[in-house]
Design a protein around this motif. Structure first.
Motif, mmCIF file in Angstrom:
data_model
loop_
_atom_site.group_PDB
_atom_site.id
_atom_site.type_symbol
_atom_site.label_atom_id
_atom_site.label_comp_id
_atom_site.label_asym_id
_atom_site.label_seq_id
_atom_site.Cartn_x
_atom_site.Cartn_y
_atom_site.Cartn_z
ATOM 1 N N LEU A 57 18.498 -5.223 -37.922
ATOM 2 C CA LEU A 57 17.526 -5.664 -36.925
ATOM 3 C C LEU A 57 17.249 -7.152 -37.112
ATOM 4 C CD1 LEU A 57 15.020 -2.693 -37.338
ATOM 5 C CD2 LEU A 57 16.756 -2.948 -35.556
ATOM 6 N N VAL A 58 17.310 -7.902 -36.022
ATOM 7 C CA VAL A 58 17.054 -9.339 -36.090
ATOM 8 C C VAL A 58 16.059 -9.716 -34.997
ATOM 9 C CG1 VAL A 58 18.027 -11.651 -35.969
ATOM 10 C CG2 VAL A 58 19.360 -9.794 -36.996
ATOM 11 N N GLU A 59 14.897 -10.184 -35.420
ATOM 12 C CA GLU A 59 13.860 -10.590 -34.469
ATOM 13 C C GLU A 59 14.032 -12.054 -34.061
ATOM 14 O OE1 GLU A 59 11.718 -7.957 -37.649
ATOM 15 O OE2 GLU A 59 13.198 -9.583 -37.604
ATOM 16 N N SER A 60 13.539 -12.362 -32.875
ATOM 17 C CA SER A 60 13.512 -13.746 -32.400
ATOM 18 C C SER A 60 12.392 -13.890 -31.379
ATOM 19 C CB SER A 60 14.845 -14.144 -31.771
ATOM 20 O OG SER A 60 15.122 -13.335 -30.645
ATOM 21 N N GLY A 61 12.071 -15.132 -31.046
ATOM 22 C CA GLY A 61 11.085 -15.376 -30.001
ATOM 23 C C GLY A 61 9.723 -15.795 -30.482
ATOM 24 N N GLY A 62 9.508 -15.801 -31.795
ATOM 25 C CA GLY A 62 8.223 -16.231 -32.301
ATOM 26 C C GLY A 62 8.022 -17.732 -32.130
ATOM 27 N N GLY A 63 6.800 -18.173 -32.409
ATOM 28 C CA GLY A 63 6.518 -19.597 -32.285
ATOM 29 C C GLY A 63 5.035 -19.878 -32.276
ATOM 30 N N LEU A 64 4.706 -21.101 -31.893
ATOM 31 C CA LEU A 64 3.326 -21.552 -31.810
ATOM 32 C C LEU A 64 2.900 -21.585 -30.343
ATOM 33 C CD1 LEU A 64 0.780 -22.866 -33.055
ATOM 34 C CD2 LEU A 64 1.957 -25.088 -32.807
ATOM 35 N N VAL A 65 1.758 -20.981 -30.055
ATOM 36 C CA VAL A 65 1.264 -20.922 -28.688
ATOM 37 C C VAL A 65 -0.252 -21.063 -28.712
ATOM 38 C CG1 VAL A 65 1.076 -18.404 -28.699
ATOM 39 C CG2 VAL A 65 1.385 -19.600 -26.526
ATOM 40 N N GLN A 66 -0.797 -21.605 -27.643
ATOM 41 C CA GLN A 66 -2.257 -21.721 -27.549
ATOM 42 C C GLN A 66 -2.876 -20.395 -27.144
ATOM 43 O OE1 GLN A 66 -3.037 -25.006 -24.855
ATOM 44 N NE2 GLN A 66 -3.188 -26.434 -26.580
ATOM 45 N N ALA A 67 -4.116 -20.220 -27.503
ATOM 46 C CA ALA A 67 -4.841 -19.017 -27.100
ATOM 47 C C ALA A 67 -4.787 -18.865 -25.581
ATOM 48 C CB ALA A 67 -6.284 -19.087 -27.583
ATOM 49 N N GLY A 68 -4.562 -17.630 -25.142
ATOM 50 C CA GLY A 68 -4.417 -17.349 -23.733
ATOM 51 C C GLY A 68 -2.984 -17.403 -23.244
ATOM 52 N N GLY A 69 -2.097 -17.896 -24.075
ATOM 53 C CA GLY A 69 -0.700 -18.016 -23.697
ATOM 54 C C GLY A 69 0.079 -16.732 -23.914
ATOM 55 N N SER A 70 1.390 -16.830 -23.685
ATOM 56 C CA SER A 70 2.271 -15.664 -23.775
ATOM 57 C C SER A 70 3.512 -15.983 -24.606
ATOM 58 C CB SER A 70 2.720 -15.228 -22.376
ATOM 59 O OG SER A 70 1.630 -14.841 -21.583
ATOM 60 N N LEU A 71 4.052 -14.948 -25.188
ATOM 61 C CA LEU A 71 5.337 -15.010 -25.887
ATOM 62 C C LEU A 71 6.045 -13.683 -25.672
ATOM 63 C CD1 LEU A 71 4.599 -16.536 -29.431
ATOM 64 C CD2 LEU A 71 5.966 -17.589 -27.629
ATOM 65 N N ARG A 72 7.381 -13.734 -25.706
ATOM 66 C CA ARG A 72 8.155 -12.495 -25.689
ATOM 67 C C ARG A 72 9.030 -12.458 -26.914
ATOM 68 N NH1 ARG A 72 12.578 -9.787 -21.575
ATOM 69 N NH2 ARG A 72 13.969 -11.363 -22.465
ATOM 70 N N LEU A 73 8.837 -11.444 -27.716
ATOM 71 C CA LEU A 73 9.667 -11.228 -28.886
ATOM 72 C C LEU A 73 10.836 -10.323 -28.523
ATOM 73 C CD1 LEU A 73 6.966 -10.561 -31.645
ATOM 74 C CD2 LEU A 73 7.856 -12.745 -30.802
#
Length: 128
Positions: free
Chosen positions: A4-20
């Motif tokens: 299993l290999v995860e990706s998509g993490g990072g730094l985001v401001q509150a209220g923002g979105s990310l997709r892992l």
């Protein structure tokens, strides 16, 4: 064996979105119940979301219900976690996990010992 290999993490401001994303290889992906867990500094690893073999059943931690969505693409052997309305308390390392031992793929466990394969994690940091 399942890798299993995860990706998509990072730094985001509150209220923002990310997709892992979690790319899987090895054992037939569609026969693994899948889950996302997270671990914040100084805290225990905790369940975030899980999904059945077919994707027809999902389960979420109360803290993320209505904000996070777990999904899977069995043709691509990939698991996803769409995270919206992120909060600083969502800051953690996020882990993808697979339960390959379950004979009933409609059951979505929430306990760590139920999952026998783990990725290395991806960092998600939410700034205020």
């Amino acid at each position: 064996q399942v890798q299993l290999v995860e990706s998509g993490g990072g730094l985001v401001q509150a209220g923002g979105s990310l997709r892992l994303s979690c790319a899987a290889s090895g054992r037939t992906f569609s026969r693994n119940v899948m889950g996302w867990f997270r671990q914040a500094p100084g805290k225990e690893r905790e369940f975030v979301a899980g999904i059945s073999w077919s994707g027809g059943r999902t389960d979420y931690a109360d803290s993320v219900k209505g904000r996070f969505t777990i999904s899977r693409d069995n043709a691509k052997s990939t698991l996803y976690l769409q995270m919206n309305s992120l909060k600083p308390e969502d800051t953690a390392v996020y882990y993808c996990a697979a339960d390959s031992r379950r004979s009933d793929g409609t059951v979505v466990p929430t306990d760590i010992p139920e999952y026998n394969y783990w990725g290395q994690g991806t960092q998600v940091t939410v700034s205020s």
